[in-house]
Structure formats: C-alpha cells, structure tokens
Scaffold this motif. Sequence first.
Motif, PDB file in Angstrom:
ATOM      1  N   HIS A   1      19.479   1.598   0.819  1.00 30.70           N
ATOM      2  CA  HIS A   1      19.155   0.569   1.817  1.00 30.70           C
ATOM      3  C   HIS A   1      20.317   0.403   2.781  1.00 30.70           C
ATOM      4  CE1 HIS A   1      15.853  -1.434  -0.755  1.00 30.70           C
ATOM      5  NE2 HIS A   1      15.315  -0.815   0.273  1.00 30.70           N
TER       6      HIS A   1
ATOM      7  N   LYS B   1      11.121   5.201   3.669  1.00 30.78           N
ATOM      8  CA  LYS B   1      12.033   6.121   2.964  1.00 30.78           C
ATOM      9  C   LYS B   1      11.331   6.797   1.776  1.00 30.78           C
ATOM     10  CE  LYS B   1      14.973   2.806   2.057  1.00 30.78           C
ATOM     11  NZ  LYS B   1      14.269   1.697   2.722  1.00 30.78           N
ATOM     12  N   THR B   2      10.649   5.974   0.966  1.00 31.50           N
ATOM     13  CA  THR B   2       9.998   6.533  -0.221  1.00 31.50           C
ATOM     14  C   THR B   2       8.932   7.539   0.191  1.00 31.50           C
ATOM     15  OG1 THR B   2      10.349   4.385  -1.246  1.00 31.50           O
ATOM     16  CG2 THR B   2       8.849   5.883  -2.373  1.00 31.50           C
ATOM     17  N   THR B   3       8.179   7.175   1.210  1.00 36.49           N
ATOM     18  CA  THR B   3       7.120   8.060   1.683  1.00 36.49           C
ATOM     19  C   THR B   3       7.714   9.390   2.140  1.00 36.49           C
ATOM     20  OG1 THR B   3       5.991   6.071   2.412  1.00 36.49           O
ATOM     21  CG2 THR B   3       5.134   8.138   3.257  1.00 36.49           C
TER      22      THR B   3
ATOM     23  N   VAL C   1       0.868  -1.186   0.000  1.00 35.67           N
ATOM     24  CA  VAL C   1       0.000   0.000   0.000  1.00 35.67           C
ATOM     25  C   VAL C   1       0.899   1.228   0.000  1.00 35.67           C
ATOM     26  CG1 VAL C   1      -1.763   1.273   1.284  1.00 35.67           C
ATOM     27  CG2 VAL C   1      -1.693  -1.223   1.394  1.00 35.67           C
TER      28      VAL C   1
HETATM   29  N1  LIG Z   1       4.928   8.092   8.138  1.00 29.32           N
HETATM   30  C1  LIG Z   1       4.160   7.078   7.777  1.00 29.32           C
HETATM   31  N2  LIG Z   1       2.955   6.895   8.321  1.00 29.32           N
HETATM   32  C2  LIG Z   1       2.173   5.868   7.943  1.00 29.32           C
HETATM   33  N3  LIG Z   1       2.523   4.943   7.051  1.00 29.32           N
HETATM   34  C3  LIG Z   1       3.705   5.059   6.482  1.00 29.32           C
HETATM   35  C4  LIG Z   1       4.595   6.132   6.813  1.00 29.32           C
HETATM   36  N4  LIG Z   1       5.721   5.984   6.089  1.00 29.32           N
HETATM   37  C5  LIG Z   1       5.548   4.877   5.354  1.00 29.32           C
HETATM   38  N5  LIG Z   1       4.345   4.326   5.577  1.00 29.32           N
HETATM   39  C6  LIG Z   1       3.831   3.074   4.979  1.00 29.32           C
HETATM   40  O1  LIG Z   1       4.806   2.056   5.182  1.00 29.32           O
HETATM   41  C7  LIG Z   1       4.938   1.250   4.022  1.00 29.32           C
HETATM   42  C8  LIG Z   1       6.387   1.286   3.552  1.00 29.32           C
HETATM   43  O2  LIG Z   1       6.733   2.622   3.205  1.00 29.32           O
HETATM   44  P1  LIG Z   1       7.772   2.968   2.046  1.00 29.32           P
HETATM   45  O3  LIG Z   1       7.423   2.259   0.782  1.00 29.32           O
HETATM   46  O4  LIG Z   1       7.908   4.433   2.026  1.00 29.32           O
HETATM   47  O5  LIG Z   1       9.094   2.300   2.663  1.00 29.32           O
HETATM   48  P2  LIG Z   1      10.547   2.196   2.026  1.00 29.32           P
HETATM   49  O6  LIG Z   1      11.504   2.380   3.141  1.00 29.32           O
HETATM   50  O7  LIG Z   1      10.692   3.109   0.869  1.00 29.32           O
HETATM   51  O8  LIG Z   1      10.564   0.712   1.534  1.00 29.32           O
HETATM   52  P3  LIG Z   1      11.492   0.040   0.396  1.00 29.32           P
HETATM   53  O9  LIG Z   1      12.891   0.285   0.800  1.00 29.32           O
HETATM   54  O10 LIG Z   1      11.089  -1.397   0.445  1.00 29.32           O
HETATM   55  O11 LIG Z   1      11.124   0.716  -0.900  1.00 29.32           O
HETATM   56  C9  LIG Z   1       3.956   1.803   3.009  1.00 29.32           C
HETATM   57  O12 LIG Z   1       2.792   1.038   3.096  1.00 29.32           O
HETATM   58  C10 LIG Z   1       3.698   3.209   3.473  1.00 29.32           C
HETATM   59  O13 LIG Z   1       2.411   3.624   3.094  1.00 29.32           O
END
Ligand SMILES: Nc1ncnc2c1ncn2[C@@H]1O[C@H](COP(=O)(O)OP(=O)(O)OP(=O)(O)O)[C@@H](O)[C@H]1O
Length: 731
Positions: free
Chosen positions: A338, A240-242, A209
Amino acid sequence: MIALNSHFVLIDLHSSWHSANQIPISIPTFLQNSHSVSKFSSSFCRTGRARKGIASSKSSSPSFPSPEIRRPTSDRLFLGNGLLTNQSNSSSILDSDFASTSSQSDATAELEVFVELLPSRMRKQLSSHDEFRELIEVVLDLGRNPIARFPSGDWAISEELVKHEDLSHAISKVGDFSDDNRSGMDRSLHRISAIRNRKMQIIGLTCRVGRSVSGSAEIIRDLVEGGGSILVIGPPGVGKTTLIREIARMLADDHKKRVVIVDTSNEIGGDGDVPHAGIGSARRMQVPNVHMQHTVMIEAVENHMPETIIIDEIGTELEALAASTIAQRGVQLVGTAHGITIDNIIKNPSLQILVGGIESVTLGDEEARKRKVQKTILERKGPPTFTCAVEMISKTECRVHHRLDTTVDAILAGKTPLFEIRNVETYANPSVGPSQNLGKSLHERLHSKDDNIIADSDPDMEVSQVKTYANHSMGPSPNHEKSLHERSHSKDDNIIADDDADMEDAIHLPRQSKSRPVSKKSSPVRVYSYKILESDLLQVAQVLGLENEIDVTDDIEAADAILASSDEMKQNPWIRSVAKFHHLPVFVIKSNTMAQMVKAIRMIIKIDSDSITKKPRKTPDIVIEGDAPKRKPSLEEIDALEEVRLAIEYIVIPGGEPVELLPRRSDIVARQLELVESYQLAAEYSSSEPNPRLQILPLRLKSKNLKEPKSSSKSATGEGTGIYRLPLLPE
Ligand SMILES: Nc1ncnc2c1ncn2[C@@H]1O[C@H](COP(=O)(O)OP(=O)(O)OP(=O)(O)O)[C@@H](O)[C@H]1O
C-alpha cells in the motif's frame, strides 16, 4: 478467430469442453466505452485463452453449473459490450424479482454470485443502476443505508436501513472470517470484510466484487517477461490484486513458469480449496493466519521450487524481510504494497528494506563540499528487493520505475526520479499512439506534412513502422501472438505474426536507409540517453559544431533516438523494451569516451553511417564501432594515446586550451594524430630532435574534412587545412 487487443475477452464458439469454472468472461470496465471495444463489438471471437468466470458451490442456482458438471462452451456468448450471456439457460440464476428488472444478458457470472449476499429487495434496486456491471463494493452497516460503490461514486441502494437479518443473510453466504476479519465466497474472488462491535459481533460488512480482468497486465507485460522482481504500489482499491492475479496467470499459462501465489486472504485465488480459474495454472498456498504470511513465503521457496512468487500486501517488517530473502534466492517476486509512491515505502520503516534499506551517512567536510551536499545525507544501504516498481495511479494508468535502485537514490538525493507513465489507451486504441501523453502519435507524425524525411524519402520504412505500430498497440508479446496464431488460421492473424520482425526492421534502420539512421521527427534531433552525461554529449556536439542539430531530452516520448552504453544495455535489457515501445532506434556506444560520442552524434544526425555495425537481426541496436586498433598496440603506444585522450577530454575541449604532448617516435605520433582527428580537432606537428611531438589545438576541423581524416603528420597544422577555433565551452 479475430486478432484482438489483449483486453478483449474472447469466447469459444467451437465445441471444445472447458471446466465449468473456465467460462470466458471479463469485465474490463475501462474498455467498455473504448474505441476498440465498439470497433469489435459485433464480433464473436474464440480463443484457447478464454477463461474466467466462477461457479460458486454455495450457489443455489439451479442453472449455474457446478464445478463437476462439464458443459460445452458453445452456449456462452461474448457480447460486444464485454459481458457474458448464457444462451442455453434462459432462466436467471438470480431470484425472479431481480431477473425481471435486470436483463439476462447484462448479468455476469461473477456478479450473479456476488448479489446472492444481498436480500432480494436490495438486489432489485442495485441491478437497476446504470453502472451495475462496474460495481466495486457494497457496504452494509447496521442501522444505515446500504451503500453501493461505483467508479463514479457512492450510491444509496435503498432508503431502508440495514437490519440484523440482512447481515446474517450475507454472513450465511460466506465462509468463516479469519483473524484479519476477511472472508470470501467459495471459488469466487469476492472479498467480504467484517466490522465488529466490542462483543465481537459483526455489525458491518464491506463486500468487494472480485473479478479477474483478462489483459489487465498487458500494460506491464514487458516487465513481467523481463523476469525482474516487480513491486506494485497503490492505494486501496486501485486494482493491485487484480493486476497481480493476471500476472500470475500470464506467467504460469503463457510462459509456463512455476508460479506460486502466497494468498494470505484468499483474494488472489479466491475462497475455497480449488483456486479460481483466474490464476490459470499458477499454484496457490493459503495462509492459516495473517501473521504467518512470512513463514509461508519462505516455505513456498523451500518446498515448491517456484520460479515466481506472487504475494499480495507486503505490510510488515517480517514480510518485507521474507521478500528480501526470496529475492536473494533468485526467485522472481511480484508483490504489492500500500502506498501512493515509492517515497511512501522509503518513509515506512517496516517496508524500507524492500527498497534496499536506508542509512544516514556523515561526510567529511571536503567530500560534502565536493558533492555540494549537507554533511549528513541519506543513502541506500543495499540492493533493493525488487528490480522495478509500478505505481498504480488508477486502474488504467501507472508510473513505471524501471530501476528501483536509481529511483531510490534519486529520491534520497532530493531529485525527481525518472519514470515512465503508461496508460491502458496505449494498448487499447490503435489510433491513439504509444501513449496518451504523446502530443502527437507516431502515426500522425509519420503522416504529417513536416515529416518529409520519412514520408518522402523512405516509403518502405513508413509502411513498416505504421504497420508495426498498429500491431504493437494490439498488445500481446510475440510469444503470445504465436500461440494465438497457432490456434487460429484467420487472415487477421498474419499481421500479428509478422509483428516482431517488422518492429526490428523498423528499428534496425541501416537495412532500409543507410544514410538515415534516425527517423527525424524534430529539429534538432532529440536524444534520450542512458547513463551518458547530457553535458558531455552537448559538449561534444558543440565541439563538432552540431549544437543546433542535436539536443538531449529526458522525455522519452519526445525523443528521436536512444543512446546508451553497451554496459548499460547488458545490465538493463528492458531498455530495448522501452525503445520498442516508443519505436525508437537505439545507438549503443562501447564506452563512454568522447571519441565514441563524436561518432554516435555524427551517426544520429546522419553525417555518416560508416561506423554502424549490423548486429544479427534479433538485436535492433545500432552499435557504434570503437577505435580499437587492428593490431595489439605496444605499451608505449597505449600510453601515448591515453595522453591524447586525457589532454582532449580534460583540457582541450572543456578548457579550450592547446596542449603540447610529449615527444614520441614518429609512427606513434602518427597514431596520436589519427586519434586527435577522430575528435575533429587540429594539431600542430613539430619535428624537434630527437623525437617529434604534437600540440593539440582547440581548433575544429572543417566539416568538409570530417569524412576524410588525414593521418599524414605533414597536414597536422591548422594552417590551410580548414579549421575553426573552438568555442570556449562552459565548465
Ligand atoms: N482493470 C480493471 N478493470 C475493471 N475493474 C477492475 C480492474 N482492476 C480492479 N478492478 C476492480 O476494482 C476493485 C478493486 O480491485 P482490487 O481488489 O484489485 O484492488 P486492490 O488495489 O488490490 O485493493 P486493496 O489494496 O484494498 O486490496 C475490484 O472490484 C476489482 O474487481
């Protein structure tokens, strides 16, 4: 309009029109149970910042607005629990089964699109889960139970095993898989990753999601605004992406910067050619295949004149090289990698270049002995690509390394680097304080009984600081506040509008209390110093007999004041942000000489405030005046004064020994004596022919004489002038 913590998602209740994909929605999971949310849960709010939400062009929902249809936002109501409801469309966009078990108000636009991936039997089960709104991923592996991943852990959605039809159904809802086996849903942020068998058929899916979380970048707003390049490190799924999506939006919308996102897997800007509203007005460049990420990065700089480039997942040497090229061209870079800590990046040969590259150096015998290290050591090759780094510990907590170069140097030298721990509560909950880690919040300290200094004698300051503090915890920067204020005329905003001015006043203490430059919270007063040796400071304090009054701390949260050199302040403007964040006054010395340290220490513990230079209101620093002579000194005078400085700093203070100076003209000896006395030391004058000379004694002037150093050479002797023998100082 109600002024809210930046994590709050706001709703537009007036009749302005937004495009359909700018629905105000956000799911700040970490806030849903927070004090702040519950405090404001009954409020309906509006803002021009309101945005988020998605409209999938693949959605078959009759009630979900297509991008072309424009509708007033007035029917979108933001509920206290952080979720969106659609008043005008009471029928669910989900199928009826799902709708019957899931309250309309509990659904969110993002999740609505997401659950379309699942067969209806799974939707029903999933929607009944308590944490449905915080769903992170759904895992569909052929012949196994479908699994939902929540912050609390994994959960089997159904006992019925995943069938080929289930996978086909999900695949039919998403776009083509790229060569990294990732796909998405048009104009949504969801990421669908495939697992294939040896015949390249898809036999498993990880469906994540995606959501844009308004306010998620507040935790590092100062770094973003500082303009330096930021490396965000964290394990998969930490957010991170968020975070960088929100940074892109913040820079593009709030700061009107030209932001280009190099979106390798369409994860930041979502699938489809029109990017998701979550990136604001940032532009997005798609990448044909993962192996071309580095070329698109360079292309972005060469063709689109960006001020900031955002890049997710720097993973290969070529990408790291491209990042370093971009940084050299003066473009702000915000990238992720990462890892858990910077150490992981240092140890990764492909990514080492991001931290400046590492080389091994063999020292000569003498140098190795001098440095007390092995003959072969590791050193940083060059400047890092990024100015600072953020290690994400969780969605709500991170470690900030303000200077990546010094962090890397410390790690290579086998030392623990200095970093700052920040967490969301800092910004979310006004009653908690600048940091969760702060045993006692500033508010508590200001009101505690033992805090007589502020509470009793400086009531103005107390009010000012408490107010500032309360506002500060609301998060947004002055710029942001201004725009909020401009958009609204509510009473609550007045407090915010004053925020910055009050903060400066609170830090610029001379205005309020000339004799109390530091809001002393502890005894001894604890000083956090930047690039000023702890041992030097303590030595000077000991010479002054103030060793029990002052201490040096490397825990900024425990500090009462910051001491930095003006060079350091120029090179690292973020020190001010740190000071502001922790509500600490900054004392700035113009050079790292002991004479300046003497003055700084005396000011910090309030022996005198004569040397304070009031800087313009915008600069909260307290600048320590130098000893610069009023007229241009002669070369002989410079030489004579340097002789004094070297004698004091290298022999008298560290060694506790007297030093006899060269004979000089009497007017020059008088200047030497002034300098000796500014160190609070005594000297003996001898009028030998043809010229007089001074002997600097390891004796301290009595504190009652500190305020009035005499320049008459006649009083130079320690006899009867109230002097103490210096303690023998440690080496
Ligand atoms: N601050 C936040 N509050 C609520 N949900 C969050 C928040 N940050 C991230 N999420 C949720 O957590 C999940 C993982 O977030 P995200 O894809 O940004 O992680 P990531 O570190 O970029 O992962 P990857 O390294 O696998 O790409 C997603 O479902 C996102 O919606």
